[in-house]
Design an enzyme around this catalytic site. Structure first.
Site, PDB file in Angstrom:
ATOM      1  CD1 TRP A  98      -0.844   3.382  -4.697  1.00 10.76           C
ATOM      2  CD2 TRP A  98       0.656   4.193  -3.245  1.00 10.76           C
ATOM      3  NE1 TRP A  98       0.296   2.614  -4.779  1.00 10.76           N
ATOM      4  CE2 TRP A  98       1.227   3.082  -3.905  1.00 10.76           C
ATOM      5  CE3 TRP A  98       1.412   4.853  -2.289  1.00 10.76           C
ATOM      6  CZ2 TRP A  98       2.523   2.626  -3.644  1.00 10.76           C
ATOM      7  CZ3 TRP A  98       2.698   4.404  -2.019  1.00 10.76           C
ATOM      8  CH2 TRP A  98       3.240   3.311  -2.690  1.00 10.76           C
ATOM      9  CG  ASP A 166      -1.653   9.560  -6.777  1.00  7.08           C
ATOM     10  OD1 ASP A 166      -1.017   9.489  -7.843  1.00  7.08           O
ATOM     11  OD2 ASP A 166      -1.387   8.861  -5.779  1.00  7.08           O
ATOM     12  CE  LYS A 190       4.029   2.973  -9.366  1.00  3.45           C
ATOM     13  NZ  LYS A 190       3.333   3.824  -8.424  1.00  3.45           N
TER      14      LYS A 190
HETATM   15  C1  LIG Z   1       3.310   4.150  -6.949  1.00  2.98           C
HETATM   16  C2  LIG Z   1       2.242   5.073  -6.515  1.00  2.98           C
HETATM   17  C3  LIG Z   1       2.459   6.060  -5.554  1.00  2.98           C
HETATM   18  C4  LIG Z   1       3.790   6.237  -4.857  1.00  2.98           C
HETATM   19  O1  LIG Z   1       4.679   6.749  -5.751  1.00  2.98           O
HETATM   20  P1  LIG Z   1       6.186   7.124  -5.384  1.00  2.98           P
HETATM   21  O2  LIG Z   1       6.640   7.770  -6.643  1.00  2.98           O
HETATM   22  O3  LIG Z   1       6.879   5.840  -5.061  1.00  2.98           O
HETATM   23  O4  LIG Z   1       6.167   8.053  -4.225  1.00  2.98           O
HETATM   24  C5  LIG Z   1       1.417   6.914  -5.226  1.00  2.98           C
HETATM   25  N1  LIG Z   1       0.231   6.801  -5.831  1.00  2.98           N
HETATM   26  C6  LIG Z   1      -0.028   5.859  -6.749  1.00  2.98           C
HETATM   27  C7  LIG Z   1      -1.376   5.787  -7.379  1.00  2.98           C
HETATM   28  C8  LIG Z   1       0.964   4.967  -7.124  1.00  2.98           C
HETATM   29  O5  LIG Z   1       0.726   4.023  -8.058  1.00  2.98           O
END
Ligand SMILES: *Cc1c(COP(=O)(O)O)cnc(C)c1O
Length: 355
Positions: A98, A166, A190
């Site tokens: 990511w 993020d 998540k």
């Molecule tokens: C799952 C995840 C993403 C991607 O997320 P989407 O909502 O599918 O675009 C990005 N960063 C992290 C840390 C993630 O766990």
């Protein structure tokens, strides 16, 4: 009842599923799926969903919250576009898939990315430390929890630069100091709600300062903040369920209580991984994630047999990400300690059988 260790979309409290399903059939006489997002009843839901984020995370004055679409993947682009300043240069930490995605998208919109540190040399099994941060950068970006590899920052990186994170896979799992950050983004699926909404927490003073020559309306956070997440049709159902989940979180002690539970769940599982001679944890101990616990069998030829064991116990979502293999137990807020105990018991039993 299944024990869902999936990494996302993930388990939410049963109560929340129940209330969400009721609103599909009856939300003040309509289905939540057909109600206009401009109707006062939904505007009230949005207001509450924004407000509850502020409450749950103790968001200080001078910050705004917004729900957008596009997932954290669009967040990579939005972060870069909104934080771009005179230097058009930014520092990133590369701690896995990511983080690499965030780097790639920043480059695409014209940010000169300086990868300050990377853990790629050891398959992203640790959190880099002791790197220098030049001060001619527009901002510093990192990924607080690396969902795929199972590493997590246990301290917020120290920098005088605007800090972007993020936080998709560990937001609401523990207390954080929002005042340390200029921008946080997180896909809902998540730990917050169903897929479809993406949460942004933004320091107001960064809004409207982008130097990007290209800033489509939808990608400009100021537009979303000014329109209170109603710039266009928001992901109505996802926001509704996020609101229910935040209510549930706050009614059950908030992130402070969750942090204690999450620590206990992680300790229970890591203790078994370390005590059981058949298994090993895949990342550096000090950088282990409390949300996504990654481990492997020493003898992979036992995997078929182990898979049978945990499946019979009602466990789902345990295989590691397809890019790394092994196992990954995601311990998001709604997963009870009793489910972790089921997994630990399975591992113990399996250890006795094959020890
Ligand atoms: C799952 C995840 C993403 C991607 O997320 P989407 O909502 O599918 O675009 C990005 N960063 C992290 C840390 C993630 O766990």
């Amino acid at each position: 009842m299944k024990h869902n260790f999936g990494a996302g979309p993930c388990i939410l409290p049963q109560d929340v599923f129940k209330q969400a399903s009721e609103a599909v059939l009856d939300f003040n006489g309509l289905s939540i799926l057909e109600v206009s997002h401009r109707h006062k009843d939904f505007v009230a839901v949005m207001d509450e969903a924004l407000d509850l984020v502020k409450k749950a995370l103790n968001v200080p004055e001078g910050y705004s919250v917004a729900y957008l679409q596009g997932g954290a993947t669009l967040g990579f682009t939005i972060a870069a576009l909104n934080m771009m300043r005179e230097n058009k240069k930014a520092g990133y930490l590369n701690t896995g898939t990511w983080a690499s995605g965030a780097i790639k998208e920043a480059k695409k919109v014209g940010v000169n990315v300086n990868v300050l540190a990377s853990s790629e040399d050891k398959g992203f099994t640790y959190i880099p430390k002791g790197y220098d941060i030049p001060n001619d950068l527009d901002y510093f970006h990192y990924t607080s929890n690396n969902t795929i590899y199972g590493t997590q920052f246990h301290e917020t990186p120290k920098t005088s630069l605007p800090l972007i994170c993020d936080m998709s896979s560990d937001i609401f799992s523990k207390e954080i100091n929002i005042g340390d950050f200029d921008l946080i983004y997180a896909g809902a699926q998540k730990n917050l709600g169903p897929a479809g909404a993406t949460l942004y927490i933004v320091k107001d003073e960064i809004l409207g300062k982008s130097t990007s020559p290209f800033l489509p309306t939808y990608l400009d956070l100021k537009q979303h903040v000014d329109k209170e997440s109603m710039l266009n049709t928001p992901p109505v159902f996802s926001v509704y369920v996020a609101m229910l989940n935040l209510k549930h979180l706050i009614a059950n002690g908030g992130v402070k209580a969750k942090e204690i539970e999450n620590n206990a769940k992680a300790a229970l599982l890591y203790n078994e991984i370390d005590a059981n001679p058949l298994f090993f944890g895949t990342v550096e101990k000090e950088d282990r994630s409390k949300m996504n616990v990654t481990f492997k069998l020493h003898d992979e030829s036992l995997s078929e047999h182990f898979d049978k064991y945990w499946k019979e116990a009602g466990i789902v979502g345990l295989p590691g990400h397809r890019s790394v293999g092994g196992y990954r137990a995601s311990l998001y807020n709604a997963l009870p300690l009793s489910s972790v105990q089921v997994l630990v018991d399975v591992m113990k039993e399996f250890g006795i059988k094959h020890g």
